[in-house]
Design a protein around this motif. Sequence first.
Motif: not given
Length: 363
Positions: A23, A27-29, A316, A319-320, A323, A325
């Motif tokens: 993994d 995530s899309p950023v 986190r 990322r959130d 945007s 990563l």
Amino acid sequence: MADITPEVRALMRPSAAALEPYDPAFSPVDVILSANENNYGIPPEVAPILAEAVAGAAWNRYPAPLGGRLRARLAAWHGVAPEQVIIGNGGDELLFNLFLAFGGAGHTLVSCPPTFSVYGLYASMVETPVAEVFRGRDFAPNVDALAEAARTATLVVVTSPNNPTGDLFPREGVRRLCEACPGIVLVDEAYIEFSDPGSSVDDLLGEYENLAVLHTFSKAFALAGTRVGYVLAGAPVVAALAAVRQPYSVSAPDQAAALAAVTHREAFRPAIEAIRLGRGRLSAMLGGLAALGVRVWPSQANFVCARVPHAHDVWRRLRDEHSILVRDFSSTPGLEGCLRITVGTPGEIDLVAAALDTILKGE
Ligand SMILES: *Cc1c(COP(=O)(O)O)cnc(C)c1O
């Protein structure tokens, strides 16, 4: 990704049944600073040449198994014989082949964690026992203990610069390992183009028959999407790696792209230089957050390792809320509280520094 059901797992070879699919935590950023890619991409003057080379590849023919022209060009560049070069489907395939050829039950790997997790993964896939010699304060490798462990090892892998800590492995240490180890010593130089000149141990290949050096086109040469890497080693070690490889693992278009990159390698210099400068700037900006509990280590790669308070939470929120990563290593043994941040373009460096500042000041 679906789970492996107990029924399917029961059918798997025991060493494979212990595994989960890899993994990359993607995530899309908007700003990707998590995989140490070259965010500058292919230099604009090389891009059309590379595209033409790829389009002109012989699509209906199997590719040259050992790389033909690419192998010859790599050998000429590094001043070794073509028989001392082997290409792979990314450095990762060559690492896997190293374990297929030299690992297995009774063939001990010595490794130097915290480091690239892929070594341990491939070791376990082929049932290779691992002797881990942990890094000490500030991630300094314990060369004495490594050399002692190397005396009974089949394989030693060290990473220079190390991922994710960014430090070079001492050259004298490589010499000591080659002298101590009856087996193969692999130095993984995936990021060496970002290091100070003279940092590579390629020049020791003539001295040690058991030395192998891994390189890749994925990082400095901005070709992570094509999957080409290569190992330089003595001809007999290369022959052993050739014996276990899938004959056509590197496609003709990929070989053509890598050949174009090698031919025009000087054109990659400005971006590499900009990334080195950006690394200094990012490190200084993170160093400026020391009062907020941030610690950054010196790096010779295209990323920096930093310890930040509440690292997983910060990761986190980057990322959130921003945007951006980066890579979270905060639950990896020896890397508690650490994030790895790829050195992007100047604008991306400003964005990640400002976002960290905002998050850590609790605004
Ligand atoms: C990225 C990387 C590699 C090779 O990656 P490929 O894309 O498979 O060539 C090898 N070693 C380390 C430490 C890396 O970070």
